[in-house]
Design a protein around this motif. Sequence first.
Motif, short mmCIF file in Angstrom:
data_model
loop_
_atom_site.label_atom_id
_atom_site.label_comp_id
_atom_site.label_asym_id
_atom_site.label_seq_id
_atom_site.Cartn_x
_atom_site.Cartn_y
_atom_site.Cartn_z
N ALA A 66 0.85 -1.19 0.00
CA ALA A 66 0.00 0.00 0.00
C ALA A 66 0.89 1.23 0.00
CB ALA A 66 -0.89 0.00 1.24
N ALA A 67 1.05 1.84 -1.15
CA ALA A 67 1.79 3.10 -1.23
C ALA A 67 1.02 4.09 -2.10
CB ALA A 67 3.19 2.87 -1.78
N ALA A 68 -0.32 3.88 -2.14
CA ALA A 68 -1.23 4.78 -2.87
C ALA A 68 -0.75 5.00 -4.31
CB ALA A 68 -1.43 6.07 -2.09
N CYS A 69 -0.71 6.26 -4.73
CA CYS A 69 -0.45 6.54 -6.15
C CYS A 69 1.00 6.30 -6.54
CB CYS A 69 -0.88 7.96 -6.48
SG CYS A 69 -2.53 8.34 -5.89
N SER A 70 1.89 6.08 -5.57
CA SER A 70 3.28 5.71 -5.88
C SER A 70 3.44 4.19 -5.89
CB SER A 70 4.23 6.27 -4.81
OG SER A 70 3.95 7.60 -4.53
N GLY A 71 2.35 3.46 -5.67
CA GLY A 71 2.43 2.02 -5.45
C GLY A 71 3.14 1.26 -6.55
N PHE A 72 2.86 1.62 -7.81
CA PHE A 72 3.51 0.87 -8.90
C PHE A 72 5.02 1.05 -8.82
CE2 PHE A 72 5.34 0.54 -13.14
CZ PHE A 72 4.99 -0.77 -13.44
N LEU A 73 5.48 2.26 -8.54
CA LEU A 73 6.93 2.48 -8.49
C LEU A 73 7.55 1.80 -7.27
CD1 LEU A 73 7.15 6.05 -9.92
CD2 LEU A 73 8.17 4.00 -10.84
N TYR A 74 6.83 1.81 -6.16
CA TYR A 74 7.33 1.06 -4.99
C TYR A 74 7.46 -0.43 -5.34
CZ TYR A 74 7.21 4.60 -1.25
OH TYR A 74 7.46 5.67 -0.42
N GLY A 75 6.44 -0.97 -6.00
CA GLY A 75 6.46 -2.38 -6.40
C GLY A 75 7.58 -2.66 -7.38
N ALA A 76 7.75 -1.73 -8.33
CA ALA A 76 8.80 -1.91 -9.34
C ALA A 76 10.18 -1.86 -8.71
CB ALA A 76 8.66 -0.84 -10.42
N LYS A 77 10.33 -1.04 -7.66
CA LYS A 77 11.62 -0.96 -6.96
C LYS A 77 11.93 -2.32 -6.32
CE LYS A 77 14.93 1.35 -4.48
NZ LYS A 77 15.96 0.32 -4.45
N LEU A 78 10.94 -2.87 -5.59
CA LEU A 78 11.15 -4.17 -4.95
C LEU A 78 11.46 -5.25 -5.99
CD1 LEU A 78 8.18 -4.28 -2.39
CD2 LEU A 78 10.59 -3.92 -1.89
N ALA A 79 10.66 -5.22 -7.07
CA ALA A 79 10.78 -6.28 -8.08
C ALA A 79 12.11 -6.19 -8.82
CB ALA A 79 9.62 -6.16 -9.07
N THR A 80 12.50 -4.98 -9.22
CA THR A 80 13.74 -4.86 -10.00
C THR A 80 14.95 -5.14 -9.10
OG1 THR A 80 13.75 -2.45 -9.73
CG2 THR A 80 12.79 -3.32 -11.77
N ASP A 81 14.86 -4.76 -7.83
CA ASP A 81 15.96 -5.10 -6.90
C ASP A 81 16.08 -6.63 -6.79
OD1 ASP A 81 16.53 -2.45 -6.41
OD2 ASP A 81 15.72 -2.40 -4.37
#
Length: 321
Positions: A109-124
Motif C-alpha cells: 500500500a503506497a497509494a499513487c506511488s504504489g507501482f513504483l514502490y512495487g517496481a523498486k522491490l521487483a527490479t531489486d
Amino acid sequence: MYGVKLLSMGKAVPVRHMTNDELTQFVDTSDEWIKSRTGIEKRHISTGETTTDLAINAAKEALERSGIDPRQIGLIVVATITGDYIMPSTACQVQAAIGAENATAFDIAAACSGFLYGAKLATDAVRVGSCEYALVIGAEVLSKTVDWEDRSTCVLFGDGAGAAIFQKHHKNNIINIYTQSNGGLSECLTLPSIPLKNCCVEQETRSPYMFMDGRAVYKFATTVVPMSIQRVLEGTSYTLDDIKYFILHQANARIMDSVAKKLEVPTDKFFKNLHEYGNTSSASIPMALYDLQEELKPGDPIVLCGFGGGVTWGSMLLVWE
Ligand code: ACO
C-alpha cells in the motif's frame, strides 16, 4: 548484479465509462469545471468488476505478451489501496488465476506511488538474482472509496489496472529507480480501513470515505515531483533534455503543466491519458506507459514519476527496448 529489462505490459479497465456530463446527475458540478481544473473528461467505473478481476486481466495480458511460462515468475507484487480482501492478498489471487505456482506473492500500500514502490522491490529482486521474472501490478477500484455526494473528490477518480513483467537480462534497461516517503504529511490524503468495534469499544464514528486536502496535495506534488525527477537522473549519463517522455502519476493536468514549467521542459513531453481514465492511483503509471507503447522506439529514455498518499513518491529512469 544482473541487468533488468521491462519485458511486457498489460492493462484492464471496467467496461462502463462515465463522462463528466453524466456525473452532473449525482453532484453539483460541470464538465467545464472538471476539465479546466483537472483535465479529466471521463473515467471507467466498475459495474461489478473487482480490483482482483482487473489485476488478473492486466496480468494475463502482460503474460501473453511476454511469451513466458507463468511458472517462471518468482515474484508477484500488487500495489493497491482497494483490495477486495485484506486476506488473502490480491497478489495471491492473481497467482492462482495465472498459475504462477513458483511465485512469492504479496500486496503493498503506497497509494499513487504504489507501482513504483512495487517496481523498486521487483527490479531489486531481479537484479540480485532472487528471481528471473517479476510481475508488478497496480490495480484499483477507487469508485468504492469515494463519497458520491462529495463533488470535491468523486469527480477525480477512476478504476483500472496496469501490469508489467520485469526480466533478468544481459542488458540493463532500468537505469535508476528510487522511492521515498514523508509520513509527516499523511493527513492530506486518507482512506480509513475497518473501523474499530469490539467487546470493549462501540463502533468509532469516522467517515469511511477518502479524504483529500486538494490544495495541500497540489503543493506537495508540484514541490516533490520536479525534485524527484532530478534525483533519478543524478549520477546517470542522462539529462532532462535526453528524456523522450515523462510519465507522471495521472492525477491532474495542472500538476503536470506546473512540473513541466518548473523543469523548463516542453509540456508535450508529459504524456497524458487522464482525460480518458481520471486518477486511477497505483494503476495510472502502468496504464499510461501501456498506452504510450506504440509511440516508443528502442533506445528512448523515459522517466516515470509517482506521488501520492502517505505521502509517498518515487521515480524510475528506463530505456525502452
Ligand atoms: N465541481 C464544481 N465545483 C467544485 C467541485 C466540482 N467537482 N469541487 C470543488 N468545487 C468548488 C469548491 O466547492 C469551491 O467552491 P467555493 O469557492 O464556493 O467554496 C471551488 O470549487 C474551489 O474549490 P477548490 O478546492 O479551492 O478548487 P481548486 O481550484 O483548488 O481545485 C483541485 C480543486 C482540482 C482538487 C485542486 O486543489 C487540485 O488540483 N489539487 C490536487 C489534488 C489532486 O490532484 N488530487 C488527486 C488525488 S491525490 C493523488 O493522486 C496524489
